[in-house]
Design an enzyme around this catalytic site. Structure first.
Site, PDB file in Angstrom:
ATOM      1  N   ARG A 269     -10.514 -11.252   2.096  1.00 25.36           N
ATOM      2  CA  ARG A 269     -11.541 -12.176   1.484  1.00 25.36           C
ATOM      3  C   ARG A 269     -10.990 -13.732   1.693  1.00 25.36           C
ATOM      4  O   ARG A 269     -11.514 -14.719   1.756  1.00 25.36           O
ATOM      5  CB  ARG A 269     -11.951 -12.006   0.303  1.00 25.36           C
ATOM      6  CG  ARG A 269     -10.819 -11.880  -0.934  1.00 25.36           C
ATOM      7  CD  ARG A 269     -11.028 -11.059  -2.059  1.00 25.36           C
ATOM      8  NE  ARG A 269     -11.085  -9.633  -1.884  1.00 25.36           N
ATOM      9  CZ  ARG A 269     -11.380  -8.809  -2.688  1.00 25.36           C
ATOM     10  NH1 ARG A 269     -11.768  -9.034  -3.813  1.00 25.36           N
ATOM     11  NH2 ARG A 269     -11.451  -7.451  -2.244  1.00 25.36           N
TER      12      ARG A 269
ATOM     13  N   LYS B 267       0.889  -1.180  -0.117  1.00 22.78           N
ATOM     14  CA  LYS B 267       0.097   0.026   0.176  1.00 22.78           C
ATOM     15  C   LYS B 267       0.848   1.262  -0.137  1.00 22.78           C
ATOM     16  O   LYS B 267       2.082   1.258   0.569  1.00 22.78           O
ATOM     17  CB  LYS B 267      -0.800   0.134   1.181  1.00 22.78           C
ATOM     18  CG  LYS B 267      -2.080  -1.002   1.349  1.00 22.78           C
ATOM     19  CD  LYS B 267      -2.692  -0.758   2.603  1.00 22.78           C
ATOM     20  CE  LYS B 267      -3.657  -1.709   3.123  1.00 22.78           C
ATOM     21  NZ  LYS B 267      -4.918  -1.751   2.219  1.00 22.78           N
TER      22      LYS B 267
END
Length: 486
Positions: free
Chosen positions: A338, A264
């Site tokens: 997820r 990120k």
């Protein structure tokens, strides 16, 4: 936390709070009739103050009036708006902030006080929340609140429910606010063990890396593989006697998210200690269900991992074999939440076989793009289940909005080398993530709810009962909903 006590009359009327409400769209505020009316002199003075101070009675409006030599010595006027639970919660939080330099206050409630009491108590306890790791700076002096009601004994269960709900929300905030220099998967699991210790009916199992590998939890192992702090799977089970409904709650527990090899940028990484807010919410909701003795079985699964960059980190393009055998291709290691959720959900479906399955996760930035900072995105194929959970979330003072599970996006989950593609770059981000998770719901597909709560898990400002930092979003809504299932 503040000590809140129910009384039938002011025992220490040094600081008295009287509720006020709007009299009409254009009129001044008016006093709310209370179970223990103030003395005539105080009432007359308060009535005279309302127009002079231009008070409207809006929820959260607070005004202090000094009365040297009088009893009480300080009179506070507190706007409660429409007088419903929501507005009383706002009022309680505003009062906790405004009266922080008092040591003790007394507030009078109306005769029909259950909703008012619940809102007020939650507002006081949540609005006064602080998380600090330094002793520097002053601390609020307010320690005790007496609440004057007509029948303290009858309202004691309402206060206990509000206190427990606020206590668990505060614990979720603490867990989420804790810096990741302290908070790794092992630490989080230890906090759960400490909180659950001694509570009858609670059963805890924590799987470490070796057990996760032996049982095939490939998604959790992949995400946690790059960290020196190994992953964990917390399984916390509340088993009340005679429960007829079994709910499994799953919460994303990434204790820090660098994005992995798909790293990120700094602005997106600096608050990633909050990436386990879903796990904090479901764990504390289960602790709350046990504390309140809710007659529904609740099993919480919190897959915990730290998504770090190292030589052992999973790579974009890797194939992950999840619990139960399904495989997924991931081309973005920053779509990691997820993967851990998929393992836990597949385990829940295959081994626990609950009646209902609900997962909460700080899953996508697309949640905030679609709905802003204060709403969770709720997905379900079951209209009744979605409506019931949304109603509970709203009643508890939280916000969510139902989003579509658009089947025309399912094609984006196709992979040439695996069963699924977990990180496609097409479609609406939050929706596609929900559709990926749906693939792991098995025969619970029509009894499953997913809530993407990345946006409302953190507040950038002070508003209502929220302070800057972690909000504990989901705890109140889950507890309100679980209470309807007994």
């Amino acid at each position: 936390m503040l000590a809140i006590r129910l009384v039938s009359g002011p025992a220490r009327p040094d600081t008295l709070v009287l509720p006020i409400r709007p009299e009409g769209p254009d009129g001044p505020a008016t006093l709310v009739p209370t179970a223990a009316p103030p003395g005539d002199d105080v009432r007359t003075e308060a009535v005279a103050l309302l127009p002079a101070a231009r008070l409207t009675g809006a929820a959260g409006e607070v005004r202090e009036h000094l009365r040297p030599g009088g009893t009480p010595a300080r009179l506070w006027l507190l706007g409660v708006g429409a007088g419903d639970e929501h507005d009383w919660r706002i009022a309680g939080a505003a009062l906790a902030r405004a009266a922080k330099d008092e040591t003790h206050i007394t507030i009078a409630l109306p005769d029909e006080a259950a909703d008012a009491l619940r809102g007020l108590a939650e507002g006081l306890l949540l609005g006064s929340y602080r998380y600090r790791l330094t002793e520097a700076g002053g601390t609020p002096a307010l320690a005790e609140v007496d609440v004057v009601v007509g029948d303290p004994e009858a309202l004691a269960p309402t206060l206990e429910s509000a206190r427990t709900t606020a206590e668990m929300t505060r614990l979720a905030r603490d867990l989420t606010n804790t810096p990741s220099s302290t908070k790794n998967p092992e630490w989080f699991a230890a906090q759960v063990a400490s909180a659950a210790s001694g509570r009858a009916g609670l059963h805890l199992r924590v799987r470490g890396p070796e057990e996760l590998a032996a049982e095939g939890f490939g998604g959790i192992l992949a995400v946690g593989g790059g960290s020196a702090s190994g992953p964990r799977l917390v399984e916390l089970d509340w088993r009340p006697a005679g429960a007829r409904t079994h709910v499994v709650l799953v919460g994303k527990g990434v204790t820090f998210d660098t994005g992995g090899i798909s790293i990120k940028p700094v602005p997106a990484m600096k608050l990633m200690r909050k990436d386990m807010a879903g796990a904090a919410a479901v764990v504390t909701a289960t602790l709350g269900a046990a504390a309140l003795g809710l007659p529904v079985r609740v099993t919480t699964l919190a897959p915990l991992a730290e998504n770090m960059v190292s030589g052992s980190a999973f790579r974009p393009g890797d194939i992950v074999r999840h619990y139960g055998g399904l495989t997924s291709e991931t081309t973005n290691s920053d779509a990691e939440g997820r993967l851990v959720l998929a393992d836990a959900m597949a385990y829940a479906v295959r081994e626990l076989k609950p009646d209902l399955l609900v997962d909460l996760a700080t899953l996508t930035g697309a949640n905030a793009v679609a709905l802003g900072k204060r709403h969770g995105a709720l997905y379900s194929e079951n209209d009744d289940l979605a409506a019931d959970l949304l109603a509970a979330i709203t009643a508890a003072g939280e916000r969510a909005w139902r989003m579509p599970l658009a089947d025309d996006y399912v094609e984006y989950l196709g992979s040439e080398i695996a069963d699924l593609h977990s990180s496609p770059d097409r479609g609406a981000g939050s929706v596609v993530a929900a559709l990926f998770l749906r693939e792991f719901t098995g025969d619970l597909r029509d009894r499953w709810v997913h809530v993407d709560m990345s946006a409302p898990s953190w507040s950038d400002d002070v508003h209502g009962e929220l302070v800057k930092g972690a909000t504990g979003w989901g705890v109140r809504g889950l507890l309100r909903w679980l209470a309807t299932l007994g």
